[in-house]
Design an enzyme around this catalytic site. Structure first.
Site, PDB file in Angstrom:
ATOM      1  N   LYS A  20      20.024   0.906   3.436  1.00  0.00           N
ATOM      2  CA  LYS A  20      19.601   2.283   3.148  1.00  0.00           C
ATOM      3  C   LYS A  20      18.361   2.227   2.270  1.00  0.00           C
ATOM      4  O   LYS A  20      18.375   1.635   1.193  1.00  0.00           O
ATOM      5  CB  LYS A  20      20.722   3.045   2.435  1.00  0.00           C
ATOM      6  CG  LYS A  20      20.488   4.542   2.382  1.00  0.00           C
ATOM      7  CD  LYS A  20      20.681   5.174   3.766  1.00  0.00           C
ATOM      8  CE  LYS A  20      21.953   5.948   3.859  1.00  0.00           C
ATOM      9  NZ  LYS A  20      22.179   6.588   5.153  1.00  0.00           N
ATOM     10  N   THR A  65      25.443   1.977   6.058  1.00  0.00           N
ATOM     11  CA  THR A  65      24.337   2.214   5.125  1.00  0.00           C
ATOM     12  C   THR A  65      24.680   3.337   4.155  1.00  0.00           C
ATOM     13  O   THR A  65      24.190   3.351   3.023  1.00  0.00           O
ATOM     14  CB  THR A  65      23.041   2.557   5.876  1.00  0.00           C
ATOM     15  OG1 THR A  65      23.200   3.771   6.600  1.00  0.00           O
ATOM     16  CG2 THR A  65      22.655   1.424   6.826  1.00  0.00           C
ATOM     17  N   HIS A 267     -15.971   1.454  -6.397  1.00  0.00           N
ATOM     18  CA  HIS A 267     -17.413   1.430  -6.635  1.00  0.00           C
ATOM     19  C   HIS A 267     -17.912   2.706  -7.310  1.00  0.00           C
ATOM     20  O   HIS A 267     -17.503   3.826  -6.960  1.00  0.00           O
ATOM     21  CB  HIS A 267     -18.158   1.245  -5.317  1.00  0.00           C
ATOM     22  CG  HIS A 267     -17.825  -0.032  -4.619  1.00  0.00           C
ATOM     23  ND1 HIS A 267     -18.122  -1.264  -5.139  1.00  0.00           N
ATOM     24  CD2 HIS A 267     -17.215  -0.273  -3.424  1.00  0.00           C
ATOM     25  CE1 HIS A 267     -17.717  -2.212  -4.309  1.00  0.00           C
ATOM     26  NE2 HIS A 267     -17.160  -1.636  -3.266  1.00  0.00           N
TER      27      HIS A 267
END
Length: 315
Positions: A20, A65, A267
């Site tokens: 999960k 799960t 930059h």
């Protein structure tokens, strides 16, 4: 078990895992009137004897799960959350030791930081500062990360962070590089150096017989050394700064053998103000978001083996 086959050629099941992902759990610890927050995003991946569920659909070895999700929340209550690393260790040990078909558990955790809101002095209209210890603002600096892997015998703990944006407004140069007919970049002898740090570091703690590091202290110290190296390095290249950041961690934290950084060069280009009759004396810049240089490297303790994936998105 014999793999399902096509005529003349077997079709084999390779590496597989299930679990999960992204279980969001917030744990409030109430120490009287003072509250503490741990805010985690926990992903569980399990592997082991899972051939039958793929080949025939038999769920006999499958822990749902949904159960792994419930375990995350129950463990937050039963064990508390001392640190992301320790919480992940509790979970990984539980899944591998409590379910015979599960041989390996990988727990990935993102931690979101909160800081306490500073309050004003007490007065007749408002709750006083000495009474307010339960209000927080979400920090925007970085997301803390950890991945714990356990196979029933040995542990691997890799922690890190992402989205940590840093800048030096001077003490950075870039010149003397290779030039060819396509090169237009001007050499810079005083530039802005900025990046968004994505880093991971691997601990040399591998089994329960060893004393585990103080995970909270370790994270704070690693971040401190990383930032100090960024600030204190007179940089002739982002590569040089990256190396110094990793080396500072290795040299100061004995519990860490490997550091990997991915540093995009955020930059900042000087704006041409001459058309307006103005001189730009390293004051006004254009912040470009793309394309960007991407500098990546692994820094290792002497004798250590590189194990952190080159692509940090896979960790």
């Amino acid at each position: 078990m014999t793999a399902t086959s096509r005529p003349g050629r077997p079709v084999l099941l390779g590496q597989n895992q299930y679990g999960k992902a992204e279980n969001r759990v917030v744990k409030i610890t109430r120490d009287g009137d003072t509250h503490h927050i741990k805010d985690l995003n926990v992903s569980v991946a399990l592997s082991g004897d899972m051939e039958d569920v793929h080949y025939s659909g038999s769920n006999a070895n499958v822990l749902p799960t949904d159960t792994t999700k419930n375990t995350v929340y129950a463990f937050a209550k039963e064990h508390g959350i001392e640190s992301a690393e320790q919480f992940g260790i509790h979970l990984a040990r539980h899944f591998v030791t409590s379910q015979e078909p599960i041989h390996r558990a990988r727990i990935r955790i993102e931690e979101y930081a909160w800081e306490r809101i500073a309050t004003s002095d007490a007065n007749s209209r408002f709750i006083g500062a000495d009474e307010v210890r339960h209000s927080f603002v979400r920090k925007g600096q970085e997301t803390r990360l950890t991945q714990i892997t356990y196979d029933g015998e040995s542990w691997e703990v890799v922690s890190g962070l992402k989205d940590l944006v840093v800048m030096n407004s001077t003490n950075s140069e870039f010149w003397g590089y290779v030039k060819d007919k396509y090169t237009t970049l001007q050499e810079a002898y005083d530039r802005i150096l900025a990046t968004e740090v994505s880093g991971r570091w691997r601990f040399n703690w591998t089994d329960d017989e060893q004393k585990a590091p103080n995970w909270e202290k370790s994270y704070g110290q690693v971040k401190k050394h990383m930032l100090q190296a960024f600030a204190e390095t007179y940089s002739l290249s982002l590569q040089q700064t990256l190396y110094q950041m990793g080396a500072r961690i290795i040299n100061n934290r004995a519990e860490i053998d490997e550091v990997r950084f991915s540093l995009p060069n955020k930059h900042h280009f000087l704006v041409d103000l001459e058309p307006f009759g103005l001189k730009n004396d390293n004051e006004v810049y254009f912040a470009a978001d793309r394309p960007y240089g991407l500098i990546e490297a692994t820094i290792l303790r002497d004798g250590a083996e590189a194990r952190i994936p080159v692509d940090l998105t896979n960790l």
